[in-house]
Scaffold this motif. Structure first.
Motif, mmCIF file in Angstrom:
data_model
loop_
_atom_site.group_PDB
_atom_site.id
_atom_site.type_symbol
_atom_site.label_atom_id
_atom_site.label_comp_id
_atom_site.label_asym_id
_atom_site.label_seq_id
_atom_site.Cartn_x
_atom_site.Cartn_y
_atom_site.Cartn_z
ATOM 1 N N MET A 1 0.832 -1.207 0.000
ATOM 2 C CA MET A 1 0.000 0.000 0.000
ATOM 3 C C MET A 1 0.863 1.251 0.000
ATOM 4 O O MET A 1 0.596 2.218 -0.714
ATOM 5 N N PHE A 58 -5.933 -0.304 -6.754
ATOM 6 C CA PHE A 58 -5.700 0.886 -5.939
ATOM 7 C C PHE A 58 -5.977 2.145 -6.750
ATOM 8 O O PHE A 58 -5.690 2.219 -7.938
ATOM 9 N N ASN A 64 -6.632 1.855 0.721
ATOM 10 C CA ASN A 64 -6.783 0.429 0.416
ATOM 11 C C ASN A 64 -7.756 -0.264 1.358
ATOM 12 O O ASN A 64 -8.428 -1.227 0.988
ATOM 13 N N SER A 65 -7.827 0.236 2.589
ATOM 14 C CA SER A 65 -8.713 -0.408 3.559
ATOM 15 C C SER A 65 -10.177 -0.301 3.164
ATOM 16 O O SER A 65 -11.013 -1.053 3.657
ATOM 17 N N GLN A 67 -11.217 -0.820 0.138
ATOM 18 C CA GLN A 67 -11.447 -1.678 -1.017
ATOM 19 C C GLN A 67 -11.907 -3.057 -0.550
ATOM 20 O O GLN A 67 -11.703 -3.464 0.591
ATOM 21 N N ASP A 68 -12.506 -3.827 -1.496
ATOM 22 C CA ASP A 68 -12.890 -5.203 -1.183
ATOM 23 C C ASP A 68 -11.650 -6.047 -0.885
ATOM 24 O O ASP A 68 -11.681 -6.942 -0.048
ATOM 25 N N THR A 70 -7.649 -5.561 0.142
ATOM 26 C CA THR A 70 -6.810 -4.493 0.701
ATOM 27 C C THR A 70 -5.355 -4.545 0.242
ATOM 28 O O THR A 70 -4.570 -3.666 0.567
ATOM 29 N N GLY A 106 -8.398 -8.527 2.192
ATOM 30 C CA GLY A 106 -9.750 -8.014 2.340
ATOM 31 C C GLY A 106 -10.561 -8.781 3.341
ATOM 32 O O GLY A 106 -10.035 -9.403 4.277
ATOM 33 N N THR A 109 -9.755 -13.213 4.222
ATOM 34 C CA THR A 109 -8.303 -13.290 4.349
ATOM 35 C C THR A 109 -7.763 -14.433 3.500
ATOM 36 O O THR A 109 -8.270 -15.555 3.566
#
Length: 444
Positions: A1, A58, A64-65, A67-68, A70, A106, A109
């Motif tokens: 990220m 991205f 990013n957190s 997003q579906d 991450t 996401g 995991t």
């Protein structure tokens, strides 16, 4: 990220710095790249581009957190476009994009998605942040922003498995928004650095519906743009119309000098006209004695100028009546025999060798008796009117050329093509069409 954030930050910094610098092409010569102010006449308005870069889920519109998935990945993408520039600051372009988008992590995991972007076609408005000043004709760097609408087809997979059981492609609309910089490498080639975020119309682009928000992915690219048209014309996208006003101002002195020179030239022209008038008067006086064709009648009284040398003429300079030319039945038989044996290659104006002997006799007849001959080419109604007219004319001309090559006076042979306009039989039967495909010979 952090790596993706650094990439985006560097790109945005470069765009903002470039938009403030507005690097210029120096005003080196007065008339180079000059076009009438506020007119696109003489400018290149069409261009095409190709590009390649990185596709990633991205984007700069959220962390990013949110997003579906991450942990976004970066995959190769490529595309192209065609652009029409309407104003120095506005254009419309059609874009095409392909590639893959990948991410993991996401809500699930360890999950990994990969979406194969089969195609993404869009139409966008391209707004160039044009540079307007007096000193420079065009900008060497053009910052721009884009926004539009398009359609895409894609196939998402989740953990290596197709999301759709039958592995069908999903079709969806999307909204592309982007910005970038273009650098002029040469008169018609630009280096294109850009960044684009694509807002998908649903939440299943990554194969996983979560939070209910529409999916997004970005495309950072580098490419080349090629201006279409004459290389001598500048591009409208980097053309500065305000500078043309300054160019016109600098040209006024040269125009004033040109006007003064034009007045001098006009006076010289008047003197030349007086001299020409005097020469014309002298030439008119010479007409009373001049006899250009040597027939004994001065040109001033000659009603038939340019008569051939040795021609007997009357008092007005016109040829005396010619003796009556008599065409005998034997003469007509020779012509009919030539018509009967005349053959051409199919659909062409090439005379077949079989026709030569009878045409040779016609040529000798024209030489011996100094006859005139009219050739009229005709066709049936097979094919277009224009094709038949041309073919009939070419065939008549071919016979004329052949007779002339055998010694006949070419100036006494007239060749005309009538195409399919004068049939002598019906075109509904093969025999009728055969009769209509002919060349008529008329002696006189």
């Amino acid at each position: 990220m952090k790596t993706n954030l650094k990439k985006a930050s560097l790109l945005l910094t470069g765009l903002m710095v470039g938009s403030k610098l507005f690097a210029q092409t120096p005003d080196s010569t007065m008339n180079e790249d000059y076009v009438k102010p506020f007119s696109d006449a003489g400018l290149r308005t069409w261009s095409i581009g190709i590009n390649g870069g990185l596709l990633t889920p991205f984007n700069i519109f959220g962390p990013n957190s949110a997003q579906d998935f991450t942990l976004p990945g970066s995959q190769i993408g490529y595309g192209g476009y065609i652009k029409k520039q309407f104003l120095p600051g506005f254009a419309v372009q059609l874009d095409f994009l392909r590639g893959k988008v990948k991410g993991e992590g996401g809500a699930q995991t360890g999950s990994v998605f990969e979406t194969n972007l089969n195609y993404a076609a869009s139409i966008s408005g391209n707004f160039t942040l044009a540079n307007i000043n007096w000193r420079n004709k065009k900008g060497a760097i053009q910052p721009y922003i884009t926004a539009g609408w398009g359609l895409m087809g894609y196939k998402p997979t989740l953990n290596g498995q197709p999301v759709k059981a039958n592995d069908e492609s999903t079709k969806e609309y999307f909204v592309p928004v982007g910005l970038g910089l273009k650098f002029n490498l040469s008169r018609g080639v630009n280096l294109d650095l850009g960044y684009q975020v694509n807002f998908v119309g649903n939440d299943n682009f990554d194969g996983y519906k979560y939070r209910g928000n529409s999916d997004k992915f970005s495309y950072a690219h580098i490419g080349l743009e090629f201006a279409l048209g004459s290389s001598k014309k500048p591009q409208l996208a980097n053309y500065n119309p305000v500078n043309s006003m300054r160019t016109e101002y600098l040209m006024e002195d040269a125009q004033n000098k040109a006007m003064l020179q034009a007045q001098i030239d006009a006076e010289k022209a008047k003197n030349d006209q007086l001299r020409n008038d005097l020469n014309t008067t002298n030439a008119n006086l010479a007409k009373f004695t001049a006899d250009s064709d040597g027939d004994g009648v001065p040109d001033f009284f000659d009603k038939c100028p340019n008569t051939p040398s040795g021609t007997k003429v009357d008092g007005s300079g016109c040829p005396l009546a010619k003796p009556v030319i008599v065409v005998t039945e034997e003469d007509r038989r020779v012509v009919k025999d030539a018509i009967k044996n005349l053959e051409f290659d199919l659909g062409k104006a090439t005379i077949r060798p079989k026709s030569y002997p009878s045409l040779d006799r016609v040529a000798q007849l024209l030489i011996d008796k100094n006859f005139s001959l009219k050739l009229a080419g005709h066709t049936d109604n097979t094919g277009s009117k224009e094709l038949n007219l041309r073919l009939s004319k070419e065939r008549a001309e071919a016979i004329r050329s052949y007779l002339a090559s055998k010694g006949a006076n070419e100036s006494r042979i007239e060749a005309t093509g009538y195409g399919m306009s004068q049939p002598i039989a019906t075109n509904k039967t093969a025999a009728g069409r055969q009769a209509n495909r002919r060349v008529e010979f008329t002696l006189y």
